[in-house]
Design a protein around this motif. Sequence first.
Motif, PDB file in Angstrom:
ATOM      1  N   ASN A 139      39.721  37.512  52.401  1.00  0.00           N
ATOM      2  CA  ASN A 139      39.980  36.447  51.432  1.00  0.00           C
ATOM      3  C   ASN A 139      41.376  36.602  50.832  1.00  0.00           C
ATOM      4  O   ASN A 139      42.025  37.636  50.979  1.00  0.00           O
ATOM      5  CB  ASN A 139      38.907  36.412  50.326  1.00  0.00           C
ATOM      6  CG  ASN A 139      38.867  37.690  49.500  1.00  0.00           C
ATOM      7  OD1 ASN A 139      39.892  38.194  49.060  1.00  0.00           O
ATOM      8  ND2 ASN A 139      37.665  38.223  49.288  1.00  0.00           N
ATOM      9  N   LEU A 141      42.451  36.918  47.797  1.00  0.00           N
ATOM     10  CA  LEU A 141      42.647  37.920  46.750  1.00  0.00           C
ATOM     11  C   LEU A 141      42.901  39.293  47.368  1.00  0.00           C
ATOM     12  O   LEU A 141      43.759  40.046  46.899  1.00  0.00           O
ATOM     13  CB  LEU A 141      41.425  37.962  45.828  1.00  0.00           C
ATOM     14  CG  LEU A 141      41.230  36.719  44.949  1.00  0.00           C
ATOM     15  CD1 LEU A 141      39.963  36.859  44.121  1.00  0.00           C
ATOM     16  CD2 LEU A 141      42.434  36.526  44.034  1.00  0.00           C
ATOM     17  N   LEU A 144      46.488  39.348  48.784  1.00  0.00           N
ATOM     18  CA  LEU A 144      47.551  39.471  47.784  1.00  0.00           C
ATOM     19  C   LEU A 144      47.535  40.844  47.110  1.00  0.00           C
ATOM     20  O   LEU A 144      48.586  41.447  46.879  1.00  0.00           O
ATOM     21  CB  LEU A 144      47.404  38.379  46.734  1.00  0.00           C
ATOM     22  CG  LEU A 144      47.643  36.939  47.227  1.00  0.00           C
ATOM     23  CD1 LEU A 144      47.310  35.942  46.132  1.00  0.00           C
ATOM     24  CD2 LEU A 144      49.089  36.764  47.687  1.00  0.00           C
ATOM     25  N   LYS A 145      46.321  41.343  46.809  1.00  0.00           N
ATOM     26  CA  LYS A 145      46.204  42.587  46.053  1.00  0.00           C
ATOM     27  C   LYS A 145      46.434  43.821  46.912  1.00  0.00           C
ATOM     28  O   LYS A 145      47.118  44.771  46.501  1.00  0.00           O
ATOM     29  CB  LYS A 145      44.828  42.665  45.405  1.00  0.00           C
ATOM     30  CG  LYS A 145      44.635  43.874  44.498  1.00  0.00           C
ATOM     31  CD  LYS A 145      43.265  43.858  43.836  1.00  0.00           C
ATOM     32  CE  LYS A 145      43.090  45.072  42.929  1.00  0.00           C
ATOM     33  NZ  LYS A 145      41.747  45.084  42.283  1.00  0.00           N
TER      34      LYS A 145
END
Length: 430
Positions: A139, A141, A144-145
Motif C-alpha cells: 500500500n 503508506l 512512503l514510510k
Amino acid sequence: MIISKNNEINLIEVLKNRNIINQITDKNNLKNIITEKKIHLYCGFDPTADSLHIGHLIPLIVLRYFQKLGHKPIILLGGATGLIGDPSFKLQERKKQPIYLINEWINKISLQIKLFLDFNCGSNSALIVNNYDWFSKMNVLFFLKKIGKYFCVNQMMNKESIKKRINKNTQGISFTEFSYNLLQSYDFAYLNKYFNVILQIGGSDQWGHIVSGIDLIKKIHKQQVFGLTHKLITKNDGTKFGKTENKTIWLDSFKTSPYDFFQFWLNIHDNLVYNFLKMFTSIEISTIEDLQKSNDNSIKKVSAQNLLAEHMTYLVHGENALESAKKITDYIFYKKLNYLSKNDFHMLLTNGINNIILKNKNYSLQEILILSKLAKSRSHAKNMIESNSIYINNKKRSNLLYFFTEEDKIFNHFTLLCRGKKNFCLLYWK
C-alpha cells in the motif's frame, strides 16, 4: 581463461578482457567473494514488448557466464515496473500498457530466456520472478514510510536521466516515472532479503538505479551488495541498438526471421565486428586478435562477420535455422536462383526474406517498389530504376515503364526483386 591463485576462474577479469564491463562497485571485494563462494545475482527486464531484442543479449550472456561457474542467476521480469516505464534517458514518457498485455509479454519473454540459461541444474538453477508479486500487495503508506523516506529528492533530481527530462519544458517528467528509481531499488532490496541476492547486473544506463538499490540495502538491511553494468551495444555512429530504432532486431523468429537475423550480423561494420566477437562469443581472445591482425595485413580477408553471424544465429535460433539462413544467403547473394527448388521458395516465403503477396494483375515496376517498401515514393522508385540499381530475378531493369510479365514468375508464383546488392523482397503471385 584467467585463473586466480586458488585455481578459480577470475570471472571479473574475463568479462573485463571481453570488453563487457562498463562499471563495477568495489571490484576487488566482489572478485574475492565470487572466487571464494557461490552467489545469487539478478538482472531485470521490463516487458515493454512481446520479445527481447539484441540489446538484451549481453546481460543474458553475462548471467550464463556466472551460472557456468556455479552461481545462481535470477531474472526479474517487471510486471509492476513495466506498467510504470523507466524514464532513463528517454525523451518522453512510455506509452502505458494494460496489465493483461504485460502478462502476455512476460510469458513470451520467459520462454526466450529459458533458451539461454539452465533451469534444471540443481542449486544454481536459474529462476524467474515477477516484481508484480510484491508491489501489487504494497500500500501507499508502506511505500512512503518504508521506502520513500530513504530517498533524497535533491539527489534524485541531480541524476542525469532525470535532469534531461525536467529541463524539457514541453514534456517534463511525471511523478509516476520519477518514482521508478524507488521501485527498482526496492526490487534489489527485496531480492536481497528473500533470495540472498548480492549482485545486480544491467546496462550502463541502469547505473543510477543500481547504485540507489545498493544504498537502500545498506540503510535498511545493513549489508554490502554490489553492482555491475555492461556496455551498451552501439552502432558504428555510437547510437544504441534497441527497439526504439527504425529496424529492431528481435529474438523472436516471427518478428525478425533467422535470415534477417543472420544478415544483420553479416553486415556489422569492420570497426565493430572484432569487439562484438569478444563480447558475444566464447571464442578465445587470442584467436580473435590473431584473426584481426591477419585481416589487417591481408588483401584477401577471412570474414569475421560471417563467423559472428554463424555464432549468433546458432545461439538464438539453433542449427536448422542457421543452415537455412546460410543456404538462402548463398543462393540469393551469389545469384544462384536456378538452384532454388519450389520448396526452397516456399521456405523463403515463410521463414526468409522480406516478402509481399500480390494478386495476379498487371503491376508496374514502380508500383511494386513502393508496395515492397524498397522505395519510399514514386520519385524515389524512378531514381533507383534510372540509376540501374533494380534487379528482377537477378536481371537489371532500367525501363521506367516496365510491367511484370509471366516470364518474371518462377514456378508461376515467385519473383525476386532486389535494390542494390543487399535489399531484397520476394514477390508471391497468387
